[in-house]
Design a protein around this motif. Structure first.
Motif, PDB file in Angstrom:
ATOM      1  N   TRP A  98       0.846  -1.214   0.000  1.00 43.81           N
ATOM      2  CA  TRP A  98       0.000   0.000   0.000  1.00 43.81           C
ATOM      3  C   TRP A  98       0.871   1.250   0.000  1.00 43.81           C
ATOM      4  O   TRP A  98       1.125   1.873   1.009  1.00 43.81           O
ATOM      5  N   HIS A  99       1.348   1.576  -1.158  1.00 41.65           N
ATOM      6  CA  HIS A  99       2.477   2.496  -1.382  1.00 41.65           C
ATOM      7  C   HIS A  99       2.156   3.984  -1.340  1.00 41.65           C
ATOM      8  O   HIS A  99       3.075   4.804  -1.460  1.00 41.65           O
ATOM      9  N   HIS A 100       0.864   4.380  -1.202  1.00 41.45           N
ATOM     10  CA  HIS A 100       0.548   5.823  -1.210  1.00 41.45           C
ATOM     11  C   HIS A 100       0.484   6.430   0.188  1.00 41.45           C
ATOM     12  O   HIS A 100       0.567   7.641   0.325  1.00 41.45           O
ATOM     13  N   ALA A 101       0.343   5.610   1.241  1.00 44.87           N
ATOM     14  CA  ALA A 101       0.139   6.177   2.590  1.00 44.87           C
ATOM     15  C   ALA A 101       1.349   7.024   2.993  1.00 44.87           C
ATOM     16  O   ALA A 101       2.496   6.647   2.743  1.00 44.87           O
ATOM     17  N   GLY A 142      -4.948  -3.446  -8.385  1.00 46.85           N
ATOM     18  CA  GLY A 142      -5.415  -4.621  -9.155  1.00 46.85           C
ATOM     19  C   GLY A 142      -6.909  -4.706  -8.967  1.00 46.85           C
ATOM     20  O   GLY A 142      -7.365  -5.167  -7.937  1.00 46.85           O
ATOM     21  N   TYR A 143      -7.687  -4.190  -9.961  1.00 42.03           N
ATOM     22  CA  TYR A 143      -9.115  -3.980  -9.741  1.00 42.03           C
ATOM     23  C   TYR A 143      -9.976  -4.908 -10.573  1.00 42.03           C
ATOM     24  O   TYR A 143     -11.205  -4.898 -10.434  1.00 42.03           O
ATOM     25  N   HIS A 144      -9.342  -5.729 -11.414  1.00 45.07           N
ATOM     26  CA  HIS A 144     -10.035  -6.847 -12.063  1.00 45.07           C
ATOM     27  C   HIS A 144      -9.665  -8.063 -11.220  1.00 45.07           C
ATOM     28  O   HIS A 144      -8.520  -8.535 -11.269  1.00 45.07           O
TER      29      HIS A 144
HETATM   30  C1  NHB Z   1      -8.233   7.390  -5.539  1.00 43.63           C
HETATM   31  N1  NHB Z   1      -7.699   6.966  -6.806  1.00 43.63           N
HETATM   32  C2  NHB Z   1      -6.799   5.914  -6.862  1.00 43.63           C
HETATM   33  C3  NHB Z   1      -5.723   5.911  -5.992  1.00 43.63           C
HETATM   34  C4  NHB Z   1      -4.806   4.846  -6.023  1.00 43.63           C
HETATM   35  C5  NHB Z   1      -4.978   3.797  -6.884  1.00 43.63           C
HETATM   36  C6  NHB Z   1      -3.974   2.683  -6.935  1.00 43.63           C
HETATM   37  O1  NHB Z   1      -4.243   1.600  -7.403  1.00 43.63           O
HETATM   38  N2  NHB Z   1      -2.722   2.922  -6.497  1.00 43.63           N
HETATM   39  O2  NHB Z   1      -1.762   1.977  -6.641  1.00 43.63           O
HETATM   40  C7  NHB Z   1      -6.068   3.793  -7.740  1.00 43.63           C
HETATM   41  C8  NHB Z   1      -6.979   4.857  -7.736  1.00 43.63           C
HETATM   42  S1  NHB Z   1      -8.336   7.689  -8.092  1.00 43.63           S
HETATM   43  O3  NHB Z   1      -8.859   8.923  -7.758  1.00 43.63           O
HETATM   44  O4  NHB Z   1      -7.339   7.686  -9.133  1.00 43.63           O
HETATM   45  C9  NHB Z   1      -9.560   6.668  -8.584  1.00 43.63           C
HETATM   46  C10 NHB Z   1     -10.635   6.250  -7.893  1.00 43.63           C
HETATM   47  C11 NHB Z   1     -11.457   5.376  -8.625  1.00 43.63           C
HETATM   48  C12 NHB Z   1     -10.968   5.129  -9.900  1.00 43.63           C
HETATM   49  C13 NHB Z   1     -11.511   4.271 -10.901  1.00 43.63           C
HETATM   50  C14 NHB Z   1     -12.542   3.422 -10.603  1.00 43.63           C
HETATM   51  C15 NHB Z   1     -13.025   2.618 -11.599  1.00 43.63           C
HETATM   52  C16 NHB Z   1     -12.471   2.671 -12.853  1.00 43.63           C
HETATM   53  C17 NHB Z   1     -11.422   3.540 -13.088  1.00 43.63           C
HETATM   54  N3  NHB Z   1     -10.936   4.325 -12.108  1.00 43.63           N
HETATM   55  S2  NHB Z   1      -9.531   5.984 -10.121  1.00 43.63           S
END
Ligand code: NHB
Ligand code: ZN
Length: 379
Positions: free
Chosen positions: A143-146, A307-309
């Protein structure tokens, strides 16, 4: 007898540590941004019979002292209290101050989840330090953004930073490599002023794309100058070009920096078919990057990330787990509880899409030349 060289001392066998418990999976299933992903990932790894080849180690929650080795006490205290409170008790203003809103909401139990993920990554790092293994895996970390006192981008606690700080107690130089679609800004920020940790991030960099940092000229500051390496890429990159960039930049980084340990974040949101819809990679392409890192024979910590799929993320991390074990997998997804996630083909491999690649060869060559010039300053 002559003391074995350090790299041999740090690992006495080829065990692969895999941090796992059902309670850990349940926590990640319910509280990570992608519900159910943790059990899909574990389910596929188990369905292919890989868990019996792995050295399973149960995680334990990180202590407050471990969490505050990087995060501020105020932030951790607030996260802990807010996580335990009912809705009406919540102090929204303070929470917003700590980034605990929008993409990082305070859900009941989020502190226990974040502490367990951090503890799992620290458990894996400790196994490397103790010479229990050469490779340790926590697919539910990364979780690299924190930030020190702020949640960001679905990340509550920066477990890669905690692991690097722990590894630094044993290894003088640690190389962090981030292959997530997004820039590893939280890890870069933590170590941008030191030469004791080199951070190398390949990511999409484009106007308005989260987090907006990670441009090529961001090379670190003070003693850390040139020890931050950013490789900004555009939409549509495929395996061959991605590995070509990685191969050149990572081999230069390894040869000039000579790290003693590696932390590799393998977020799978760059895979073809991911809802982020940006890169066009497959597990084979990322696997070639992993193979190059494994060839260094250094203590190596593998972490997940985006990884959202769900199916493709499980395909990617299962393939990479098999690669670490030196096992080849049958192409058809085995029948198991999550089988339906893998339709309509029910195959392990992911095919690249036929999307436009905005990374021209000239752009990629210019990026590699600039990174090469910067790394020439590293001794
Ligand atoms: C908060 N956001 C992040 C932050 C980090 C990640 C991540 O995976 N970091 O490694 C992904 C989205 S964001 O604003 O870019 C988004 C929220 C939801 C997004 C989304 C959701 C469904 C399809 C495409 N994009 S992008
Ligand atoms: Zn990501």
């Amino acid at each position: 007898d002559v003391l074995a060289p350090r790299s041999d001392v740090s690992c006495r066998n080829d065990k692969v540590v895999f941090v796992h418990s059902q309670m850990y999976i349940d926590l990640c299933n319910n509280l990570a941004k992608v519900p159910g992903r943790a059990s899909a990932v574990h389910g596929l790894i188990e369905a292919y019979g890989l868990t019996k080849e792995l050295s399973l180690v149960e995680p334990r929650p990180a202590t407050v002292a471990e969490l505050t080795s990087f995060h501020s006490t105020d932030y951790i205290d607030h996260l802990r209290k807010a996580s335990a409170e009912e809705d009406e008790e919540k102090d929204i203003d303070v929470s917003e101050e700590f980034g605990l809103c929008y993409d990082c909401p305070i859900l009941p139990g989020v502190y226990e989840y974040a502490a367990m993920v951090a503890g799992a990554t620290l458990t894996a790092a400790q196994c490397l330090i103790d010479g229990e293994c050469q490779v340790a895996i926590n697919w539910h970390g990364g979780w690299h953004h924190a930030k020190k006192d702020e949640a960001s981008g679905f990340c509550y606690v920066n477990d890669p930073v905690l692991a690097i700080l722990r590894l630094r107690e044993r290894f003088s130089k640690v190389l962090y490599i981030d292959l997530d679609l997004h820039h590893g800004d939280g890890v870069e920020d933590a170590f941008c002023c030191t030469s004791r940790v080199m951070t190398l991030s390949l990511h999409k960099f484009d106007t308005g794309f989260f987090p907006g940092t990670g441009d090529i000229q961001d090379t670190g500051m003070g003693r850390g100058r040139y020890y931050t390496v950013n490789v900004p890429l555009r939409d549509g990159i495929q395996d061959s070009q991605y590995f070509s960039v990685f191969n050149k930049v990572a081999s230069q980084a390894e040869s000039c920096y000579k790290p003693e340990a590696v932390v590799l974040q393998l977020g799978a949101d760059g895979m073809s078919g991911d809802p982020m819809g940006c890169f066009n990679l497959t597990p084979q392409g990322v696997g070639r990057c992993l193979g190059q890192v494994l060839d260094w024979k250094l203590p190596t910590l593998l972490l997940g990330g985006g990884g959202y799929h769900v199916g493709n993320t499980a395909r990617c991390w299962t393939s990479l787990t098999a690669q670490v074990l030196g096992k080849s997998l049958p192409p058809d997804i085995p029948e198991h509880e999550h089988f339906t996630e893998y339709g309509p083909d029910y195959e392990l491999d992911i095919s690249p899409g036929n999307r436009v690649n905005h990374n021209t060869d000239e752009y990629v060559e210019e990026v590699i030349n600039t990174v090469t010039e910067n790394l020439a300053h590293v001794m």
